[in-house]
Design a protein around this motif. Structure first.
Motif, short mmCIF file in Angstrom:
data_model
loop_
_atom_site.label_atom_id
_atom_site.label_comp_id
_atom_site.label_asym_id
_atom_site.label_seq_id
_atom_site.Cartn_x
_atom_site.Cartn_y
_atom_site.Cartn_z
N GLU A 197 54.57 -16.47 57.61
CA GLU A 197 56.00 -16.17 57.54
C GLU A 197 56.36 -14.99 58.45
N LEU A 198 55.54 -13.92 58.41
CA LEU A 198 55.79 -12.75 59.25
C LEU A 198 55.62 -13.09 60.73
N LEU A 202 58.47 -12.99 63.81
CA LEU A 202 58.31 -12.26 65.07
C LEU A 202 58.44 -13.19 66.27
N LYS A 203 57.92 -14.39 66.14
CA LYS A 203 58.05 -15.36 67.24
C LYS A 203 59.52 -15.70 67.49
N LYS A 204 60.30 -15.81 66.41
CA LYS A 204 61.74 -16.09 66.55
C LYS A 204 62.44 -14.91 67.23
N HIS A 286 57.77 -1.67 70.61
CA HIS A 286 57.23 -2.67 69.68
C HIS A 286 58.20 -2.89 68.53
N ILE A 287 58.05 -4.02 67.89
CA ILE A 287 58.76 -4.34 66.65
C ILE A 287 57.70 -4.59 65.60
N LEU A 288 57.76 -3.84 64.52
CA LEU A 288 56.76 -3.94 63.45
C LEU A 288 57.36 -4.56 62.20
N LEU A 289 56.68 -5.53 61.66
CA LEU A 289 56.96 -6.04 60.32
C LEU A 289 55.78 -5.65 59.44
#
Length: 454
Positions: A197-198, A202-204, A286-289
């Motif tokens: 899901e995470l 991120l791919k989206k 960066h983008i962190l989840l």
């Protein structure tokens, strides 16, 4: 109460002052005011002295001798001044500047907007506040580095420990109730469906960026990294080896402007964009989840720890072996799970045990182990079991019961004497000018006084 003996028990006088300075200066935000002293090309402001006194009072100190606080600050500034000239101390100005920006953004994330934060900390502009943070971090880095260089060969013999105890035993404070604790901690594992899901999210986000959305705007909306989200996910002047390995490996394998596929690290999942690379230094966004576990994932982790607890209680494994094999706490897993106290020993004042752990320990005795419970570590949800290794009632310090503690006190005293000797050796060749309002001070060191014109 702060006195000469108590100060020697600290890890150098400057350590106490720098920690206070960071908090006090950010609280007050007073950066432009009268100069109290100049040491080389370093400056002590009048507000620095006042803030140190205010901070000490907040910590329960009764000493209000302004001269003593000024002298401590002058000592610290001399160490900073000498550190900046020391070729064996690495210049980390770029890293410190980036660290200051990250701290600023982290503070900003706690407020609805920048204006509210600046008002709370009493700064006029973000630039001014960032400069204040950078100045504090610079002084802290150089002061600590020089202190360590000056005292790196310090050691004490058993005879010196005994002599120290015999000299100061009547002044040594009573030890409060203490406890020795060991823990086994694990971070709950995410299910494969949760990971997917995470990754898909991120791919989206990456697809949206490639379709025209800016990386910066998407980072501000989606990134859960408090240190960089408000700055569009940007980290500048990253030195090779500074970031966790998965992040760095992914970033350095990119071309400038390229965006990675989702990358897993101990903090969660990232997409990374390499902005610039020059030698061993690079900029990246960066983008962190975060890998925040669900209730079910936390329950699974608790069940695992409780089963390990049963093995320990049944004598099939030792607490030490379980900690080494299964604990995710790198600080304690190689030391039988022992939690270090403030003085570096395994003894912790009972009243300073964190509330979550203290609650779980209620009613337990020496040798008992808690059942698995939820806690937080390094801003991540964690599950722990904690064992009471020892219980030490309040007592007067003696060589028999507190040798390691007394040894540390004696060592700190020797370190401070080494620093004092170093400072005195630099006085004849260092320009030091102290404001005339301090002419009546009886300083311990033979500071040269040249009146500062008002």
């Amino acid at each position: 109460m702060i006195n000469k003996l108590q100060i020697t028990f600290l890890l150098g006088v400057f350590m106490m002052l720098f920690s206070g300075h960071a908090q006090a200066q950010l609280q007050q935000g007073q950066l432009v005011d009268g100069i109290a002293a100049v040491i080389g090309d370093e400056i002590v402001l009048e507000s620095d002295v006042s803030e140190q006194m205010n901070y000490a009072k907040q910590q329960g100190a009764s000493n209000t001798d302004k001269c003593e606080f000024l002298e401590n600050l002058i000592n610290n500034k001399l160490l900073v001044y000498e550190a900046k000239k020391d070729t064996l101390i690495e210049n980390q100005s770029a890293r410190i500047k980036e660290q200051a920006n990250a701290k600023y953004n982290q503070l900003l994330s706690q407020f609805p907007d920048e204006k509210s934060m600046l008002a709370a900390y009493k700064f006029r502009t973000g630039y001014e506040m960032k400069n204040a943070i950078e100045k504090i971090d610079t002084d802290t880095y150089y002061g600590q580095a020089k202190y360590q260089r000056v005292t790196e060969k310090a050691d004490v013999t058993p005879n010196e420990v005994t002599d120290f105890y015999n000299m100061y035993k009547m002044q040594l404070p009573e030890v409060k109730d203490e406890i020795s604790l060991a823990q086994i901690m694990i971070y709950p594992k995410l299910t494969e469906a949760h990971k997917e899901e995470l990754i898909n999210k991120l791919k989206k986000i990456k697809q949206d960026i490639q379709a025209g959305e800016s990386f910066e705007s998407q980072a501000r909306i989606y990134s859960e990294d408090e240190g960089s989200a408000a700055n569009g996910g940007l980290y500048k002047n990253i030195n090779k080896g500074q970031m966790v390995k998965p992040f760095e490996a992914a970033a350095l394998n990119l071309q400038e402007g390229e965006i990675s596929e989702p990358v897993e690290s101990e903090f969660g999942y990232h997409i990374i964009q390499l902005v610039r690379k020059s030698g061993k230094v690079y900029d990246a966004r960066h983008i962190l989840l975060k890998a925040t576990p669900t209730d079910d994932e936390i329950k699974t982790a608790k069940k695992k720890l409780d089963s390990l607890r049963t093995l320990i209680i049944d004598g099939k494994m030792t607490f030490k072996d379980v900690a080494f094999r299964y604990s995710d706490d790198k600080r304690t897993k190689f030391n039988a799970g022992l939690i270090p106290g403030a003085d570096g020993s395994s003894k912790i004042e009972r009243e300073s045990v964190p509330g979550t752990i203290s609650y779980e320990l209620a009613g337990l005795n020496k040798g008992d182990i808690t059942t698995a419970f939820e806690d937080e570590d390094n801003r991540r949800k964690a599950v722990k079991i904690v064992k009471i290794e020892d219980v030490i009632p309040a007592h007067q310090i003696t060589l028999e019961t507190d040798y390691d503690r007394i040894k540390q006190m004696a060592l700190n005293k020797k370190r401070n004497e080494m620093v004092e000797k170093f400072v005195n050796s630099k006085l004849p060749t260092t320009f030091i000018s102290i404001d005339g309002r301090y002419d009546s001070c009886n300083f311990k060191a033979n500071w040269k006084k040249e009146s500062i014109k008002k």
